[in-house]
Design a protein around this motif. Sequence first.
Motif, PDB file in Angstrom:
ATOM      1  N   ARG B 266       0.837  -1.202   0.000  1.00  0.00           N
ATOM      2  CA  ARG B 266       0.000   0.000   0.000  1.00  0.00           C
ATOM      3  C   ARG B 266       0.872   1.253   0.000  1.00  0.00           C
ATOM      4  O   ARG B 266       0.640   2.183  -0.753  1.00  0.00           O
ATOM      5  N   ALA B 267       1.905   1.247   0.833  1.00  0.00           N
ATOM      6  CA  ALA B 267       2.793   2.407   0.926  1.00  0.00           C
ATOM      7  C   ALA B 267       3.518   2.646  -0.401  1.00  0.00           C
ATOM      8  O   ALA B 267       3.866   3.780  -0.741  1.00  0.00           O
ATOM      9  N   ALA B 268       3.724   1.560  -1.170  1.00  0.00           N
ATOM     10  CA  ALA B 268       4.404   1.692  -2.464  1.00  0.00           C
ATOM     11  C   ALA B 268       3.421   2.018  -3.581  1.00  0.00           C
ATOM     12  O   ALA B 268       3.796   2.091  -4.752  1.00  0.00           O
ATOM     13  N   GLY B 269       2.141   2.200  -3.215  1.00  0.00           N
ATOM     14  CA  GLY B 269       1.125   2.532  -4.215  1.00  0.00           C
ATOM     15  C   GLY B 269       0.620   1.315  -4.967  1.00  0.00           C
ATOM     16  O   GLY B 269       0.049   1.436  -6.056  1.00  0.00           O
ATOM     17  N   LEU B 270       0.809   0.112  -4.405  1.00  0.00           N
ATOM     18  CA  LEU B 270       0.342  -1.115  -5.067  1.00  0.00           C
ATOM     19  C   LEU B 270      -0.799  -1.722  -4.284  1.00  0.00           C
ATOM     20  O   LEU B 270      -0.976  -1.470  -3.091  1.00  0.00           O
ATOM     21  N   ASP B 271      -1.537  -2.572  -4.934  1.00  0.00           N
ATOM     22  CA  ASP B 271      -2.627  -3.278  -4.283  1.00  0.00           C
ATOM     23  C   ASP B 271      -2.035  -4.460  -3.514  1.00  0.00           C
ATOM     24  O   ASP B 271      -1.049  -5.048  -3.923  1.00  0.00           O
ATOM     25  N   GLY B 272      -2.659  -4.800  -2.396  1.00  0.00           N
ATOM     26  CA  GLY B 272      -2.114  -5.862  -1.551  1.00  0.00           C
ATOM     27  C   GLY B 272      -2.428  -7.266  -2.027  1.00  0.00           C
ATOM     28  O   GLY B 272      -2.744  -8.118  -1.214  1.00  0.00           O
ATOM     29  N   ARG B 293      10.969   4.352  -1.142  1.00  0.00           N
ATOM     30  CA  ARG B 293      10.617   5.004   0.121  1.00  0.00           C
ATOM     31  C   ARG B 293       9.833   4.027   1.012  1.00  0.00           C
ATOM     32  O   ARG B 293      10.070   3.948   2.216  1.00  0.00           O
ATOM     33  N   ALA B 294       8.899   3.291   0.412  1.00  0.00           N
ATOM     34  CA  ALA B 294       8.100   2.323   1.176  1.00  0.00           C
ATOM     35  C   ALA B 294       8.994   1.277   1.842  1.00  0.00           C
ATOM     36  O   ALA B 294       8.802   0.939   3.013  1.00  0.00           O
ATOM     37  N   CYS B 295       9.980   0.785   1.115  1.00  0.00           N
ATOM     38  CA  CYS B 295      10.901  -0.211   1.680  1.00  0.00           C
ATOM     39  C   CYS B 295      11.763   0.399   2.772  1.00  0.00           C
ATOM     40  O   CYS B 295      12.039  -0.254   3.784  1.00  0.00           O
ATOM     41  N   ARG B 296      12.194   1.635   2.562  1.00  0.00           N
ATOM     42  CA  ARG B 296      13.044   2.295   3.561  1.00  0.00           C
ATOM     43  C   ARG B 296      12.275   2.429   4.875  1.00  0.00           C
ATOM     44  O   ARG B 296      12.780   2.109   5.943  1.00  0.00           O
ATOM     45  N   ARG B 297      11.017   2.890   4.770  1.00  0.00           N
ATOM     46  CA  ARG B 297      10.210   3.083   5.987  1.00  0.00           C
ATOM     47  C   ARG B 297       9.879   1.764   6.662  1.00  0.00           C
ATOM     48  O   ARG B 297       9.903   1.661   7.885  1.00  0.00           O
ATOM     49  N   ALA B 298       9.560   0.755   5.848  1.00  0.00           N
ATOM     50  CA  ALA B 298       9.282  -0.573   6.427  1.00  0.00           C
ATOM     51  C   ALA B 298      10.527  -1.083   7.141  1.00  0.00           C
ATOM     52  O   ALA B 298      10.450  -1.646   8.247  1.00  0.00           O
ATOM     53  N   GLY B 299      11.675  -0.874   6.529  1.00  0.00           N
ATOM     54  CA  GLY B 299      12.938  -1.312   7.124  1.00  0.00           C
ATOM     55  C   GLY B 299      13.219  -0.596   8.440  1.00  0.00           C
ATOM     56  O   GLY B 299      13.694  -1.205   9.406  1.00  0.00           O
ATOM     57  N   GLN B 300      12.894   0.702   8.484  1.00  0.00           N
ATOM     58  CA  GLN B 300      13.103   1.444   9.736  1.00  0.00           C
ATOM     59  C   GLN B 300      12.191   0.915  10.837  1.00  0.00           C
ATOM     60  O   GLN B 300      12.623   0.740  11.979  1.00  0.00           O
ATOM     61  N   PRO B 329      17.743  -6.958  -0.378  1.00  0.00           N
ATOM     62  CA  PRO B 329      18.676  -5.931  -0.865  1.00  0.00           C
ATOM     63  C   PRO B 329      18.220  -4.504  -0.538  1.00  0.00           C
ATOM     64  O   PRO B 329      19.054  -3.615  -0.370  1.00  0.00           O
ATOM     65  N   TRP B 330      16.906  -4.300  -0.414  1.00  0.00           N
ATOM     66  CA  TRP B 330      16.398  -2.954  -0.109  1.00  0.00           C
ATOM     67  C   TRP B 330      16.119  -2.740   1.373  1.00  0.00           C
ATOM     68  O   TRP B 330      16.052  -1.624   1.838  1.00  0.00           O
ATOM     69  N   LEU B 331      15.925  -3.839   2.102  1.00  0.00           N
ATOM     70  CA  LEU B 331      15.631  -3.712   3.534  1.00  0.00           C
ATOM     71  C   LEU B 331      16.899  -3.675   4.387  1.00  0.00           C
ATOM     72  O   LEU B 331      16.912  -3.090   5.470  1.00  0.00           O
ATOM     73  N   ARG B 332      17.947  -4.334   3.923  1.00  0.00           N
ATOM     74  CA  ARG B 332      19.134  -4.537   4.740  1.00  0.00           C
ATOM     75  C   ARG B 332      19.650  -3.231   5.349  1.00  0.00           C
ATOM     76  O   ARG B 332      19.854  -3.126   6.552  1.00  0.00           O
ATOM     77  N   ARG B 333      19.822  -2.219   4.510  1.00  0.00           N
ATOM     78  CA  ARG B 333      20.438  -0.990   4.991  1.00  0.00           C
ATOM     79  C   ARG B 333      19.580  -0.248   6.037  1.00  0.00           C
ATOM     80  O   ARG B 333      20.088   0.069   7.118  1.00  0.00           O
ATOM     81  N   PRO B 334      18.286   0.034   5.763  1.00  0.00           N
ATOM     82  CA  PRO B 334      17.516   0.742   6.797  1.00  0.00           C
ATOM     83  C   PRO B 334      17.360  -0.071   8.098  1.00  0.00           C
ATOM     84  O   PRO B 334      17.389   0.500   9.185  1.00  0.00           O
ATOM     85  N   VAL B 335      17.226  -1.389   8.005  1.00  0.00           N
ATOM     86  CA  VAL B 335      17.116  -2.208   9.221  1.00  0.00           C
ATOM     87  C   VAL B 335      18.426  -2.111  10.011  1.00  0.00           C
ATOM     88  O   VAL B 335      18.435  -1.827  11.210  1.00  0.00           O
ATOM     89  N   HIS B 336      19.538  -2.333   9.309  1.00  0.00           N
ATOM     90  CA  HIS B 336      20.834  -2.334   9.977  1.00  0.00           C
ATOM     91  C   HIS B 336      21.151  -0.964  10.580  1.00  0.00           C
ATOM     92  O   HIS B 336      21.607  -0.868  11.718  1.00  0.00           O
ATOM     93  N   GLN B 337      20.872   0.090   9.812  1.00  0.00           N
ATOM     94  CA  GLN B 337      21.179   1.444  10.294  1.00  0.00           C
ATOM     95  C   GLN B 337      20.370   1.773  11.549  1.00  0.00           C
ATOM     96  O   GLN B 337      20.898   2.290  12.529  1.00  0.00           O
ATOM     97  N   THR B 338      19.075   1.442  11.529  1.00  0.00           N
ATOM     98  CA  THR B 338      18.210   1.729  12.676  1.00  0.00           C
ATOM     99  C   THR B 338      18.689   0.966  13.910  1.00  0.00           C
ATOM    100  O   THR B 338      18.781   1.522  15.007  1.00  0.00           O
ATOM    101  N   MET B 339      19.021  -0.290  13.727  1.00  0.00           N
ATOM    102  CA  MET B 339      19.488  -1.091  14.857  1.00  0.00           C
ATOM    103  C   MET B 339      20.826  -0.572  15.381  1.00  0.00           C
ATOM    104  O   MET B 339      21.053  -0.520  16.591  1.00  0.00           O
TER     105      MET B 339
END
Lengths: 393, 393
Positions: B266-272, B293-300, B329-339
Amino acid sequence: MTQAVRHDSMRARNLGVVLAEVRRSGPVTRAALAEITGLTKTTVSKMVGDLLQAGMVAESGTLRDGERGRPGTAVALSGARVAALGLEVNVNHLSACVVDLTLAVRLRYAQAVDNRAASPVETLSHLGRLAHKAVDEARLAGLVIAGTTLAVPGLVDGGLVHTAPNLGWRDVRVAELLDFPVEVDNEANLAALGELWFGSAPDDFLHVSGEIGIGAGLVVGGTLFRGARGLAGELGHVVVVPDGPECRCGGRGCLEQYAGQDALLRAAGLDGMAEGVPVLLERLEAGDEDALRACRRAGQALGVALTSAVHLTDPGTIVLGGVFAPLFPWLRRPVHQTMTDRLAAMRRSVPDLAVSRLGGDAATLGAAGQVIHRVVADPWSHVATARTDPGPR
Amino acid sequence: MTQAVRHDSMRARNLGVVLAEVRRSGPVTRAALAEITGLTKTTVSKMVGDLLQAGMVAESGTLRDGERGRPGTAVALSGARVAALGLEVNVNHLSACVVDLTLAVRLRYAQAVDNRAASPVETLSHLGRLAHKAVDEARLAGLVIAGTTLAVPGLVDGGLVHTAPNLGWRDVRVAELLDFPVEVDNEANLAALGELWFGSAPDDFLHVSGEIGIGAGLVVGGTLFRGARGLAGELGHVVVVPDGPECRCGGRGCLEQYAGQDALLRAAGLDGMAEGVPVLLERLEAGDEDALRACRRAGQALGVALTSAVHLTDPGTIVLGGVFAPLFPWLRRPVHQTMTDRLAAMRRSVPDLAVSRLGGDAATLGAAGQVIHRVVADPWSHVATARTDPGPR
């Protein structure tokens, strides 16, 4: 040589089996011990002799075994000789206790000290004096200290305290700074074990230690859950508000910023000093609005963090200890309400909330209890020492 | 009678000892088995005979025992006969797999289905057809199904699914709605076990199952941590924002509202819908801003919830699985950075982030693996059944 090692390891095992059985079913005769354990009467007599000599069991009158058995001299666990020292350094107090082999508490000391104002060396030297005083007094009572465990509110790795944010400690080599051997462990873990061994908690619970910091210890099936590296249970740093105020741990919006002792006193308009909690309690009893609101908000934050903890770790009961014990009458409702609102629809039941009867003593008791539990699990290592010790001087 | 029972229980124990040893060190001769286990050669021969007859081991050529030993016929674990069926109902798919005694995957089926649009009865009848198809095909390959485990994304108590919020299930008696015996377990727990037995994870890790819901399974020292009532690991309902959007679980601001598959699409503008993730992946690869952006926020958000999980449970490694595997590949960085931002100052190290090689298959594999592990732990209960089974028809 190999023969001797094997022989010793078998004796060690048998000694443990006999002591465990005396503990479980004493007073008990040697004949009954032989029957229960499957060991020969000769072996049991030898083991009981060793335990008597080490002062770990004592004879306790005559007992008839069952209906047909002949009367025999019974032995029971003895608290007269072997004991353990539990110590705690926390942000605003130092404490010590001596517990004997029957888990009876023999001595207790506590001193209010602001350990944030002191260096680790000063604090540990102060603690050392307290420990020696306790050991001397225990000696006068005929007790021999089998070991010492120290509770510290931080992340511990062997004798090293990696960080204790609220004490301002970082990489403090505690074991090297004391002049007696000591095992160091996390305060919240030991408090949970204290609750398990000395409190009224069942075998499955999450014990929450409310101090300046907030820690937790999870006990499942009577065993403390420590995580992969022994660092589990840091409830105080569970995120309550992701963009909340900075925490001493380096994170943001941690539970401690809402429900830790300092935060709570500040929110109630009080100074975060040692005498703060008694004053807070007076104001709560007098119905002071600021104090009541501060407790309500702390309870709600605690309820949010506990919701996350319940989802992740599924504890049986939740036991509130430390300063949360005296504050329980005011915390219970907001904590319970918050958890019910968030958990009740999904879970069959919301964990019960209980108050610790031990309060601030739980960690020190758990520290001493851990030593006793090790002696009972492996009496052999201890017997040699106890036998050669000259005893009280 | 008692004599016979004792005899049987000793045979059961010995059979387990022999099978475990064949599994650990096979191919191995009977003589070597006798030496390792301490059982007599006669007992070992009898046990190996039973296991051969049950198709659990097979002879595998001649082997010389050590330098001095005489050559003997070796036996090894056999995947030719005994197998297990793993099943999964998830929000947008049904799947099945057959795994043999050597943990080799023999068959796999998956069907994309929107199970939210169906009743539990319809979904389970659909699953039943899939299961029968798998069993029939396994029979043609000479396999006998020793047992079946079903993975469900919800809170499970015996054969009852108490709630599965994302499926819309409540108090569904799954075991009664299927026409074959089945054990039901939580999807995230089984996915963690799948990762342990079939993946590349070490012995200490938190496996995160990203689906419509988000579950986690904590493995410590090679054992799954289940909590007091088996309901641990509900990472998807860890509170990320206390006053955030309502969740299907009845809470607010749960991780699933930020990083669950529906929320992410939904955040990426797609249907679930089921086909949503492949489209999301295409857009991410094309550098679409909304998708990134949707992946970055989900990762955070995932990083915030994992921060709480690390503080509470201290996992070794964190393994991202389910739909989080292709999105890694898109989640790794925001998850790791937040942690890192939240954990690094207090902890010696932030847990490593790894990607599951199994992705969406982990739970089904874990379900089948759980049956195989039980057969290996207690082959006796299985031997009788396997011996009387007429075999493939």
